[in-house]
Motif scaffolding. Structure first.
Motif, PDB file in Angstrom:
ATOM      1  N   LEU A 350     -13.692 -30.004  -4.669  1.00  0.00           N
ATOM      2  CA  LEU A 350     -13.939 -30.269  -3.992  1.00  0.00           C
ATOM      3  C   LEU A 350     -13.307 -31.963  -2.983  1.00  0.00           C
ATOM      4  O   LEU A 350     -12.656 -32.098  -2.756  1.00  0.00           O
ATOM      5  CB  LEU A 350     -14.097 -29.883  -2.661  1.00  0.00           C
ATOM      6  CG  LEU A 350     -13.698 -29.993  -1.250  1.00  0.00           C
ATOM      7  CD1 LEU A 350     -12.500 -28.822  -1.413  1.00  0.00           C
ATOM      8  CD2 LEU A 350     -14.882 -28.904  -0.106  1.00  0.00           C
ATOM      9  N   ASP A 351     -14.174 -32.895  -3.615  1.00  0.00           N
ATOM     10  CA  ASP A 351     -14.334 -34.320  -3.978  1.00  0.00           C
ATOM     11  C   ASP A 351     -13.037 -34.650  -3.946  1.00  0.00           C
ATOM     12  O   ASP A 351     -12.038 -35.829  -3.858  1.00  0.00           O
ATOM     13  CB  ASP A 351     -15.201 -35.240  -3.760  1.00  0.00           C
ATOM     14  CG  ASP A 351     -16.620 -34.916  -3.314  1.00  0.00           C
ATOM     15  OD1 ASP A 351     -16.531 -34.020  -1.692  1.00  0.00           O
ATOM     16  OD2 ASP A 351     -17.873 -35.214  -3.872  1.00  0.00           O
ATOM     17  N   VAL A 352     -12.399 -34.788  -5.964  1.00  0.00           N
ATOM     18  CA  VAL A 352     -11.719 -35.107  -6.269  1.00  0.00           C
ATOM     19  C   VAL A 352     -10.342 -34.301  -5.714  1.00  0.00           C
ATOM     20  O   VAL A 352      -9.746 -35.404  -5.300  1.00  0.00           O
ATOM     21  CB  VAL A 352     -11.520 -34.462  -7.524  1.00  0.00           C
ATOM     22  CG1 VAL A 352     -10.095 -34.131  -8.224  1.00  0.00           C
ATOM     23  CG2 VAL A 352     -13.001 -34.682  -8.319  1.00  0.00           C
ATOM     24  N   LEU A 353     -10.044 -33.401  -5.457  1.00  0.00           N
ATOM     25  CA  LEU A 353      -9.103 -32.822  -4.068  1.00  0.00           C
ATOM     26  C   LEU A 353      -8.639 -34.102  -3.457  1.00  0.00           C
ATOM     27  O   LEU A 353      -7.252 -33.606  -2.794  1.00  0.00           O
ATOM     28  CB  LEU A 353      -9.194 -31.184  -4.447  1.00  0.00           C
ATOM     29  CG  LEU A 353      -8.080 -30.508  -3.341  1.00  0.00           C
ATOM     30  CD1 LEU A 353      -6.912 -30.899  -4.112  1.00  0.00           C
ATOM     31  CD2 LEU A 353      -7.720 -28.761  -3.031  1.00  0.00           C
ATOM     32  N   PHE A 354      -9.898 -33.925  -2.148  1.00  0.00           N
ATOM     33  CA  PHE A 354      -9.389 -34.001  -0.943  1.00  0.00           C
ATOM     34  C   PHE A 354      -9.295 -35.605  -1.034  1.00  0.00           C
ATOM     35  O   PHE A 354      -8.731 -36.270  -0.893  1.00  0.00           O
ATOM     36  CB  PHE A 354     -11.394 -34.492  -0.806  1.00  0.00           C
ATOM     37  CG  PHE A 354     -11.049 -35.258   0.076  1.00  0.00           C
ATOM     38  CD1 PHE A 354     -10.414 -34.506   2.312  1.00  0.00           C
ATOM     39  CD2 PHE A 354     -11.569 -36.614   0.912  1.00  0.00           C
ATOM     40  CE1 PHE A 354     -10.195 -35.696   3.303  1.00  0.00           C
ATOM     41  CE2 PHE A 354     -11.232 -37.069   2.479  1.00  0.00           C
ATOM     42  CZ  PHE A 354     -10.712 -36.331   3.484  1.00  0.00           C
TER      43      PHE A 354
END
Length: 386
Positions: A350-354
């Motif tokens: 989720l951090d990568v996508l954000f």
């Protein structure tokens, strides 16, 4: 393919050096952001594992005006029926004085049911000598911290005198020694609940219940349910606010610093696109003369900004992930960070996508100015420009 996208790609391909520098600038900023976020998430997880994981998620205390919880077995049954409670451990704790030879130290004596305390606090993980469960099977036994054992010059199998005003003096055998790496190693001891009740001269009472929850984030909700029964109850977030405060401060300062880094990188894209606009004035005029709308001209440069931002974000997250994992696998010298043997790193999808979406949108916003400037040219003036 829309002609705006085709032209945007041709512009990017035509100026390879500027494109590489722009993507590299964004990529480096995103890489730093990715590594920092992985470290922050890793250290936060490590902090929770070392503290919250071993703390009672909810602590139940006697009713207002009472020193003890009487008939606690019925209360334990009701608490265990609350949704989300996975374990509970009734205890009786109080101050005691420990003596061996000429050494005397004061510490807390906590009477527990070993199997239930283990289910809540994972005590056995910290036992370095002896057996914590023996407290349940052997009469007049105790487990102490390694620092307290050193202060009192005690070893496994030794007896220690335990006394306190208005308490029954006992001689307890040391059957286990623990090491948590915290002040508890010098200030906390464990014995059986029955032994503690005999020492404090109380009969079948406790003064607290520790709870473990399926989700420690629900501590306030569970505490509220128990309070409705008339007992005091507080969650770990209330009892240990410094943990949340530390994480919040570190996270805020980290995000502010990295936000500035991304803004600087985005301004690099603005500068590059602005130079492209100035270098393509005649081409822009020709496109307008051929019937291209001003919105299409602006869209071309907005697409360039988005493509550069997306490429830089993808490159940065990939390189940042690889770098973070490489650093995380490197062992740190023993004792440098307590029990940590390697730098904690946590890569969350989720951090990568954000980060990718955030950087892409930030660069789209940064590209608005050069895009609007390109769309504002007068076709006749643009064609005649040298």
């Amino acid at each position: 393919m829309r002609y705006e996208l085709f032209i945007a790609i041709r512009h990017i391909e035509a100026r390879k050096r500027q494109t590489i520098l722009s993507i590299a600038a964004i990529g480096i900023a995103v890489m730093i952001l990715m590594v920092s976020q992985a470290f922050m998430a890793g250290f936060t997880q490590e902090l929770f594992d070392k503290t919250v994981a071993n703390l009672p998620h909810v602590v139940v205390s006697p009713q207002e005006g009472d020193d003890y919880i009487h008939l606690y077995q019925n209360l334990v049954v009701r608490i265990n029926s609350i949704e989300g409670v996975v374990a509970s451990s009734p205890y009786l704790i109080g101050e005691a004085s420990f003596s061996n030879r000429d050494n005397t130290k004061n510490a807390a004596l906590k009477g527990v049911i070993p199997s239930e305390e283990e289910a809540v606090a994972n005590v056995e993980e910290d036992v370095i000598m002896g057996n914590f469960e023996e407290l349940a099977f052997s009469r007049d036994t105790i487990m102490i911290g390694d620092d307290l054992a050193d202060d009192l010059e005690l070893e496994l199998g030794d007896d220690v005198e335990v006394s306190f005003p208005n308490a029954n003096t006992l001689s307890l055998e040391v059957v286990a020694i623990f090491d948590t790496g915290t002040p508890a190693d010098e200030s906390l001891t464990y014995t059986s609940l029955e032994t503690a009740q005999r020492f404090f001269d109380t009969d079948n009472v406790i003064n607290g219940i520790d709870l473990r929850l399926e989700d420690f984030n629900n501590d306030r909700e569970v505490a509220s349910i128990i309070q409705d029964e008339g007992y005091k109850a507080s969650g770990w977030t209330e009892n240990n606010p410094e943990i949340l405060r530390t994480i919040a401060i570190e996270s805020t300062s980290n995000n502010i610093t990295l936000g500035f880094i991304l803004v600087i990188a985005s301004f690099g894209v603005v500068s590059t696109l602005n130079m492209v606009v100035m270098g393509k004035i005649r081409e822009i005029g020709i496109l307008m003369a051929m019937g291209a709308k001003k919105s299409s001209i602006g869209l071309i440069f907005l697409m360039e900004s988005g493509i550069l931002g997306l490429a830089g974000a993808l490159l940065g997250t990939l390189s940042g992930t690889l770098l973070a994992l490489a650093i995380g696998s490197y062992p740190v010298p023993a004792g440098s960070f307590g029990e940590i043997t390697s730098i904690p790193v946590l890569i969350r999808p989720l951090d990568v996508l954000f980060i990718i979406v955030g950087v892409f949108l930030l660069n789209l916003i940064a590209g608005i100015y050069p895009a609007r400037r390109a769309a504002s040219f007068d076709p006749v003036t643009a064609i005649s420009a040298k």
